[in-house]
Design an enzyme around this catalytic site. Structure first.
Site, mmCIF file in Angstrom:
data_model
loop_
_atom_site.group_PDB
_atom_site.id
_atom_site.type_symbol
_atom_site.label_atom_id
_atom_site.label_comp_id
_atom_site.label_asym_id
_atom_site.label_seq_id
_atom_site.Cartn_x
_atom_site.Cartn_y
_atom_site.Cartn_z
ATOM 1 N N THR A 1 9.787 -7.409 -12.648
ATOM 2 C CA THR A 1 9.174 -8.726 -12.767
ATOM 3 C C THR A 1 8.102 -8.901 -11.698
ATOM 4 O OG1 THR A 1 11.224 -9.626 -13.624
ATOM 5 C CG2 THR A 1 9.632 -11.211 -12.743
ATOM 6 N N SER B 1 -3.240 -3.637 0.328
ATOM 7 C CA SER B 1 -2.016 -4.244 0.853
ATOM 8 C C SER B 1 -2.252 -5.712 1.160
ATOM 9 C CB SER B 1 -1.591 -3.505 2.128
ATOM 10 O OG SER B 1 -0.502 -4.178 2.731
ATOM 11 N N GLY B 2 -1.336 -6.571 0.753
ATOM 12 C CA GLY B 2 -1.492 -8.007 0.977
ATOM 13 C C GLY B 2 -1.479 -8.404 2.444
ATOM 14 N N HIS B 3 -0.528 -7.820 3.191
ATOM 15 C CA HIS B 3 -0.331 -8.345 4.553
ATOM 16 C C HIS B 3 -1.352 -7.861 5.567
ATOM 17 C CE1 HIS B 3 1.829 -4.915 6.657
ATOM 18 N NE2 HIS B 3 1.944 -4.520 5.408
ATOM 19 N N GLN C 1 -6.600 -0.878 5.068
ATOM 20 C CA GLN C 1 -7.285 -1.457 6.236
ATOM 21 C C GLN C 1 -8.739 -1.795 5.931
ATOM 22 O OE1 GLN C 1 -5.790 -2.208 9.028
ATOM 23 N NE2 GLN C 1 -3.882 -1.039 8.919
ATOM 24 N N ASN D 1 -6.270 3.331 10.130
ATOM 25 C CA ASN D 1 -5.489 2.269 10.773
ATOM 26 C C ASN D 1 -5.430 2.406 12.294
ATOM 27 O OD1 ASN D 1 -3.969 4.508 9.527
ATOM 28 N ND2 ASN D 1 -2.273 3.725 10.736
ATOM 29 N N ALA E 1 0.818 -1.207 0.000
ATOM 30 C CA ALA E 1 0.000 0.000 0.000
ATOM 31 C C ALA E 1 0.855 1.262 0.000
ATOM 32 C CB ALA E 1 -0.944 -0.005 1.191
ATOM 33 N N THR E 2 2.026 1.215 0.571
ATOM 34 C CA THR E 2 2.891 2.400 0.555
ATOM 35 C C THR E 2 3.213 2.783 -0.882
ATOM 36 O OG1 THR E 2 3.867 1.826 2.678
ATOM 37 C CG2 THR E 2 5.122 3.330 1.287
ATOM 38 N N CYS F 1 5.342 7.417 24.450
ATOM 39 C CA CYS F 1 6.483 6.697 24.980
ATOM 40 C C CYS F 1 6.852 5.483 24.133
ATOM 41 C CB CYS F 1 6.206 6.290 26.408
ATOM 42 S SG CYS F 1 5.906 7.722 27.460
#
Ligand SMILES: Cc1ncc(COP(=O)(O)O)c(C=O)c1O
Ligand code: FES
Lengths: 420, 144
Positions: free
Chosen positions: A258, A218-220, A198, A170, A89-90, A344
């Site tokens: 590729t 995005s795949g992951h 998302q 997200n 996605a980036t 933090c």
């Protein structure tokens, strides 16, 4: 010396839950075993280059890539030819924003986006603004995390090339009104891009019905592999863009390199499963999300749900535990993998910009934890999470000077704090 | 991030949580940090007639390192004179707990808290700080 995961506590042992528990499905998802299974042959026996035209190794690989393209397209109501494979996605967001921006720059050099977008969207826009002379409008959001459509209408002009608004956030899970946003963009002749990293496979998306011109996937995030994604690029009316990566001209010249067959096959399979199982997945996820929310709020007061209550993907529960600092809570519940809006946890020591954009006060932003629930989450895990979170919040509140002051009736705002 | 063992121990079994009567003349209270910064420490000391810290209590809103730093400091100051306690340095705290660089400010806060508590005690009792005595004589805080 350092200790990593904690010893399993007794209640988890008696319930037989393997620890640690994963509740960070917005960060990434495990690859579904069915997806992994589909990918395997394309690493070993069916390893051909999908662009090899002269032998069966290539043809076989190409066929698998095209099948996957169809599976991705089907998930969002697109046609095969409108799907471009990318590394994630980036890259898709960069390609959409920079690609469209640069192509139409002579006539339209304005972009409209939102302050709560993912960093990769904001940074791509910032780049065009600072280096390439674009004008970018960053829309504010309302307290519930949704944009005000009237503000959008004011921001879009006949110089606007692209409106980019994410589908599901997200950090807080809110769903933006995509169809309405598309209509406003189109009134002025601008294209509408949505970062659906998302959202794809989590909420119903239809590029035709919603008027979406470009969509990042995005795949992951959808139980597929990491390092693969897609960009949907509308063909009617045609959206044109400048490529970011030049070379062999693969993916209709929009993305050379590729095509990684195993990853693409995985993304396709993940999309197919998501399409078939979205209904049942979401029913389970909603029930688990309600269970978690109710279980926590029944036993603890002063818990705030960040983001709109109704317009949200239930698999994202972002809660502020007033008077308890988020990272200390994460340390207490460290056999549960979650993430925090607290400063933090980040290198910058700034609390989440998304929560700040909602007008969440800094002290509350520091107390937020995001619970991500997904396909593999079980009821036993949720129950364990409730028990653990409640126990540690109570303990940390007993330790909190803020909690003590509030119980004594002191208004925290009346105190002169020594900011540093 | 993995946490050090001593840090985990102080976080999980914090010493001296609680409050002392902030209106008592023999109690000094330090309240440092700010909710907006994500860290607030309240540290209190109870000092006897001989100027020795008899008791110390804390409450902390902050990360695990901040909680551990304050817990450790309450342990260290007990039995010390006010002047000795004043020489505790954040670097000693950070070293003892093996804090990573991004967590150094949590130990700074603990040093500030003890200084603030001492200042409050002195203000209440009208006892001024001994002239420059503090700097020359570091307390033996590394003892475990
Ligand atoms: C909304 C959103 N956009 C973009 C990305 C980046 O996705 P990828 O890791 O596929 O590049 C993420 C994931 O971190 C995300 O949550
Ligand atoms: S209190 Fe913020 S990092 Fe320690």
């Amino acid at each position: 010396m350092a200790t990593k995961a904690t010893e399993p506590t007794k209640s988890a042992v008696t319930r037989n839950i393997p620890l640690p528990i994963y509740l960070d499905y917005q960060a990434t998802t495990p690859t579904d075993p069915r997806v992994f299974g589909a990918m395997l042959p394309y690493f070993t026996t069916k390893f051909g280059n999908p662009h090899s035209r002269s032998h069966s190794f290539g043809w076989e690989s190409e066929e698998a890539v095209e099948t996957a393209r169809g599976q991705v397209a089907a998930l969002i109501g697109a046609s095969d030819k409108e799907i471009i494979f990318t590394s994630g996605a980036t890259e898709s967001n960069n390609l959409a924003i920079k690609g469209v921006g640069r192509f139409y720059k002579d006539r339209r050099n304005e972009i409209v986006t939102v302050v709560t977008e993912h960093k990769c969207v904001l940074d791509a826009c910032r780049h065009l603004e600072q280096e390439e002379g674009f004008k970018v409008t960053y829309l504010a959001v309302q307290k519930n995390g949704l944009i005000d459509l009237n503000h959008l209408r004011e921001a879009v002009t006949d110089k606007t090339a692209l409106v980019s608004v994410m589908a599901v956030n997200n950090e807080i899970g809110v769903i933006q009104p995509l169809k309405e946003i598309a209509a406003i963009a189109h009134e002025k002749g601008a294209f509408f891009h949505t970062d659906a990293a998302q959202a794809a496979g989590k909420i119903p998306l239809d590029v035709e019905a919603m008027g979406i011109d470009l969509m990042s996937i995005s795949g992951h995030k959808i139980y597929g592999p990491k390092g693969i994604g897609a960009l949907y690029v509308r063909r009617k009316p045609r959206v044109r863009l400048h490529a970011l990566i030049h070379g062999g001209g693969q993916e209709r010249g929009m993305r050379s390199g590729t095509v990684p067959t195993p990853l693409v096959v995985g993304l396709g399979k993940a999309c197919e499963i998501a399409k078939n199982e979205m209904g049942t997945d979401n029913e389970r996820i909603r029930a688990l999300s309600d269970r978690l929310y109710n279980g926590i709020t029944k036993q603890l007061k002063d818990i705030v749900l960040n983001g709109d209550r109704d317009h949200r993907f239930p698999g994202n529960l972002n809660l502020s535990f007033s008077y308890v600092e988020g990272e200390s809570l994460m340390m207490g519940i460290r056999d549960i993998a979650v993430s925090s809006g607290s400063a933090c946890t980040s290198a910058s020591l700034e609390p989440s910009y998304v929560l700040r954009a909602l007008g969440v006060e800094e002290e509350m932003a520091h107390t937020s934890i995001r619970f991500g629930i997904g396909r593999m989450t079980t009821e036993a895990e949720i129950d364990y999470a409730i028990e653990t979170v409640v126990k540690h919040v109570k303990k940390l509140r007993e330790m909190s000077p803020l909690w003590e002051m509030v119980q004594e009736g002191i208004d925290l705002k009346s105190i002169q704090w020594s900011e540093h | 991030m993995a946490y050090g063992e001593k840090l985990i121990d102080h976080y999980e079994n914090p010493r001296n949580i609680g409050s002392l009567d902030k209106n008592a003349t023999d109690v000094g209270t330090g309240l440092v940090g700010a909710p907006a910064c994500g860290d607030v420490m309240k540290l209190q000391i109870k000092v006897n007639a001989a100027g020795v810290i008899e008791d110390a209590k804390f409450k902390t809103f902050g990360c695990g390192s901040a909680i551990a730093s304050s817990s450790l400091v309450t342990e260290w100051v007990k039995g010390k004179t006010v002047d000795e306690a004043e020489t505790i340095k954040n670097t000693q705290i950070a070293q003892h707990l093996a804090l990573p660089p991004v967590k150094i400010h949590c130990s700074v806060l603990a040093e500030d808290a003890i200084k603030a508590a001492i200042a409050d005690y002195r203000r209440k009792t009208g006892k001024a700080a001994p002239a420059a005595a503090a700097a020359s004589e570091p307390a033996k805080v590394a003892a475990e």
